[in-house]
Design an enzyme around this catalytic site. Structure first.
Site, PDB file in Angstrom:
ATOM      1  CE  LYS A 110       0.767   1.428   4.440  1.00 34.87           C
ATOM      2  NZ  LYS A 110       1.651   2.538   4.727  1.00 34.87           N
ATOM      3  CB  VAL A 127      12.210  -5.710   4.472  1.00 36.02           C
ATOM      4  CG1 VAL A 127      12.209  -5.960   5.972  1.00 36.02           C
ATOM      5  CG2 VAL A 127      12.030  -7.010   3.703  1.00 36.02           C
ATOM      6  CB  ALA A 128      11.853  -1.786   7.467  1.00 34.05           C
ATOM      7  N   GLY A 129       9.808  -0.654   4.574  1.00 33.11           N
ATOM      8  CA  GLY A 129       9.831   0.378   3.533  1.00 33.11           C
ATOM      9  C   GLY A 129       8.696   1.384   3.610  1.00 33.11           C
ATOM     10  CB  ALA A 151       1.527  -2.089   4.820  1.00 31.55           C
ATOM     11  N   GLY A 152       4.467  -4.164   3.893  1.00 35.12           N
ATOM     12  CA  GLY A 152       4.781  -5.511   3.401  1.00 35.12           C
ATOM     13  C   GLY A 152       4.543  -6.573   4.467  1.00 35.12           C
ATOM     14  N   GLY A 153       4.980  -6.301   5.687  1.00 36.00           N
ATOM     15  CA  GLY A 153       4.780  -7.255   6.785  1.00 36.00           C
ATOM     16  C   GLY A 153       3.296  -7.438   7.076  1.00 36.00           C
ATOM     17  CB  SER A 154       0.480  -5.020   7.265  1.00 43.35           C
ATOM     18  OG  SER A 154       1.074  -4.289   8.308  1.00 43.35           O
ATOM     19  CB  ALA A 155       0.976  -7.388   2.425  1.00 45.50           C
ATOM     20  CG  ASP A 201      -0.341  -0.063   8.275  1.00 43.14           C
ATOM     21  OD1 ASP A 201      -1.133   0.835   8.618  1.00 43.14           O
ATOM     22  OD2 ASP A 201       0.853   0.152   7.967  1.00 43.14           O
TER      23      ASP A 201
HETATM   24  O1  C5P Z   1       0.616  -1.531  14.515  1.00 44.72           O
HETATM   25  P1  C5P Z   1       2.041  -1.607  14.047  1.00 44.72           P
HETATM   26  O2  C5P Z   1       2.823  -2.638  14.800  1.00 44.72           O
HETATM   27  O3  C5P Z   1       2.183  -1.732  12.576  1.00 44.72           O
HETATM   28  O4  C5P Z   1       2.672  -0.189  14.408  1.00 44.72           O
HETATM   29  C1  C5P Z   1       4.046  -0.017  14.567  1.00 44.72           C
HETATM   30  C2  C5P Z   1       4.310   1.188  15.451  1.00 44.72           C
HETATM   31  O5  C5P Z   1       3.967   2.404  14.751  1.00 44.72           O
HETATM   32  C3  C5P Z   1       3.477   1.243  16.720  1.00 44.72           C
HETATM   33  O6  C5P Z   1       4.094   0.498  17.750  1.00 44.72           O
HETATM   34  C4  C5P Z   1       3.464   2.724  17.037  1.00 44.72           C
HETATM   35  O7  C5P Z   1       4.665   3.116  17.648  1.00 44.72           O
HETATM   36  C5  C5P Z   1       3.431   3.350  15.641  1.00 44.72           C
HETATM   37  N1  C5P Z   1       2.055   3.694  15.244  1.00 44.72           N
HETATM   38  C6  C5P Z   1       1.430   4.787  15.837  1.00 44.72           C
HETATM   39  N2  C5P Z   1       0.141   5.108  15.491  1.00 44.72           N
HETATM   40  C7  C5P Z   1      -0.521   4.370  14.555  1.00 44.72           C
HETATM   41  C8  C5P Z   1       0.105   3.269  13.907  1.00 44.72           C
HETATM   42  C9  C5P Z   1       1.400   2.959  14.282  1.00 44.72           C
HETATM   43  O8  C5P Z   1       2.021   5.468  16.686  1.00 44.72           O
HETATM   44  N3  C5P Z   1      -1.779   4.710  14.271  1.00 44.72           N
END
Ligand code: C5P
Length: 315
Positions: free
Chosen positions: A12, A108-110, A113-117, A152
Site C-alpha cells: 500500500k 522490508v521496513a519500507g 506495509a509488506g509485513g502487514s500484507a 495496517d
Molecule cells: O501496529 P504496528 O505494529 O504496525 O505499528 C508499529 C508502530 O507504529 C506502533 O508500535 C506505534 O509506535 C506506531 N504507530 C502509531 N500510530 C498508529 C500506527 C502505528 O504510533 N496509528
C-alpha cells in the site's frame, strides 16, 4: 485434501497520512487514506501429515524478491506465523502442521506495509486451511485478529482505497475513479515505524508548522473526479518530516522523483518514495530514469487500487 494453500495480499501507499496526538496506548490517531497497489506478497501454507492439536506452524521460509534484511525474519515473531496460529487457535480446529512460505515482493521496513500484507495473506490462507477440517472464522473475527496483529493489517485484508481513522484500522471504503500509476523507489536503509512516529512528536515540539493534517476532503474529491493532476496535488504525508530527518538522502530522491513523474511523496513512514505518474507509459519511463539516477536503489512500477487479501493463484 488440498496439501498446499496459496494466498496473496497487496502493498500500500498512503495517499493522505495525517497524524494526530499520541495516545496513551502508544499509538497515534490517524486520518489516513490507504491505497492498495498490485505489488503483492504471496503466502503458501504447505500441509504436513494428519490433523493434530496444538501449535499449527512447524517452520517458515521467506524468499526475497527485494533486498534481504540483515536479520533472520523466519520465526514465531513473524506476523504471518502469528496470523496462522491465531486463526487456528480461535477456530479451535485441529489441522495438519504447516510450513509457511512467503514470497516477498514488497520492501522490508519500507513504509508499504509488506509485513502487514504477509499477515493478511496468512490470515485468509489459514482460514481456508481451517475450512478443510471444521468451521472457518467469520469476517469480523478475521478483522479482529488483523487489528490485534498491527494497525495496517486490516487494510491489507480489505484492499482498494479506504479511509482509516482511529489507529488506522477503522476503515471505510472510498470511491475513486480510474487507475493510479506509480513508481516506487526504495533507498534501502529501512525506517522503523515506531521511531518515525515518535520523532514526529519531538519535531512538533520545536516546529509549530508541523500541525496534524486531519482533513482529507480535497483528496477524496480529487479521487472521485478521476483527475490525476488533482490527486497528485492533494497527496500529503505528515510522516514525511521525520522520514527526511532520519534519511536526509530522501530530499534528493523526492526532488528527482518529482521531476520524473507528477508528484512524489514518502510512502507511509518511509523510506520508500511513491511517484504518481499520468499513465502506465509515463510510469515505465519514470522508473527507467530513476533506476539510472539512483544506481543500486530498487525501483518498480505498480498500479492501484488493487484488491485485498485473497486465496488462490496469483497473477
Ligand atoms: O501496529 P504496528 O505494529 O504496525 O505499528 C508499529 C508502530 O507504529 C506502533 O508500535 C506505534 O509506535 C506506531 N504507530 C502509531 N500510530 C498508529 C500506527 C502505528 O504510533 N496509528
Amino acid at each position: 485434501m488440498v496439501r498446499e494453500i496459496v494466498a496473496s495480499a497487496p502493498g500500500k501507499v498512503n495517499l493522505h497520512l495525517g497524524v494526530g496526538e499520541a495516545r496513551t496506548d502508544g499509538y497515534h490517531d490517524l486520518v489516513s487514506v490507504f491505497h492498495a497497489v498490485d505489488r503483492r506478497e504471496v503466502v503458501r501454507l504447505l500441509l504436513d501429515g494428519d490433523p493434530v492439536a496444538g501449535p499449527a506452524v512447524e517452520s517458515m521460509h521467506t524468499t526475497f524478491f527485494v533486498d534481504e534484511p540483515d536479520e533472520d525474519i523466519d520465526g514465531p515473531n513473524n506476523l504471518a506465523w502469528r496470523a496462522v496460529e491465531a486463526v487456528v487457535a480461535r477456530a479451535g480446529v485441529a489441522v495438519p502442521r504447516v510450513r509457511i512460505e512467503v514470497d516477498k515482493h514488497v520492501f522490508v521496513a519500507g513504509g508499504m506495509a509488506g509485513g502487514s500484507a504477509d499477515a493478511a495473506a496468512a490470515l485468509v490462507a489459514a482460514n481456508a486451511l481451517v475450512a478443510q477440517f471444521g468451521e472457518p472464522l467469520p469476517d469480523e473475527a478475521l478483522h479482529e485478529i488483523a487489528a490485534s496483529l498491527g494497525a495496517d493489517v486490516p487494510f491489507s485484508l480489505m484492499g482498494g482505497t479506504a479511509l482509516g481513522t482511529g489507529r488506522g484500522d477503522e476503515l471505510v471504503e472510498m470511491l475513486s475513479r480510474g487507475r493510479l500509476h506509480w513508481v516506487f523507489i526504495n533507498p534501502k536503509i529501512g525506517i522503523n515505524t515506531s521511531g518515525a512516529f515518535s520523532l514526529l512528536d519531538d519535531l512538533r515540539h520545536g516546529n509549530p508548522a508541523l500541525v496534524p493534517h486531519l482533513d482529507a476532503t480535497e483528496l477524496s474529491q480529487a479521487l472521485t473526479s478521476g483527475d490525476v493532476a488533482r490527486v497528485a496535488a492533494a497527496l500529503h504525508n505528515d510522516l514525511e518530516a521525520p522520514a527526511l530527518s532520519m534519511r536526509p538522502v530522501l530530499k534528493r530522491v523526492l526532488g528527482v522523483a518529482a521531476e520524473a513523474g507528477r508528484r512524489a511523496v514518502v510512502s507511509g513512514s518511509g523510506p520508500t518514495v511513491a511517484v504518481l505518474c499520468d499513465d502506465a507509459n509515463a510510469a515505465r519511463f519514470a522508473a527507467e530514469h530513476l533506476a539510472e539516477q539512483f544506481d543500486g536503489y530498487e525501483v518498480f512500477v505498480a498500479e492501484g487500487p488493487d484488491h485485498g487479501a485473497v486465496v488462490g493463484k496469483v497473477g
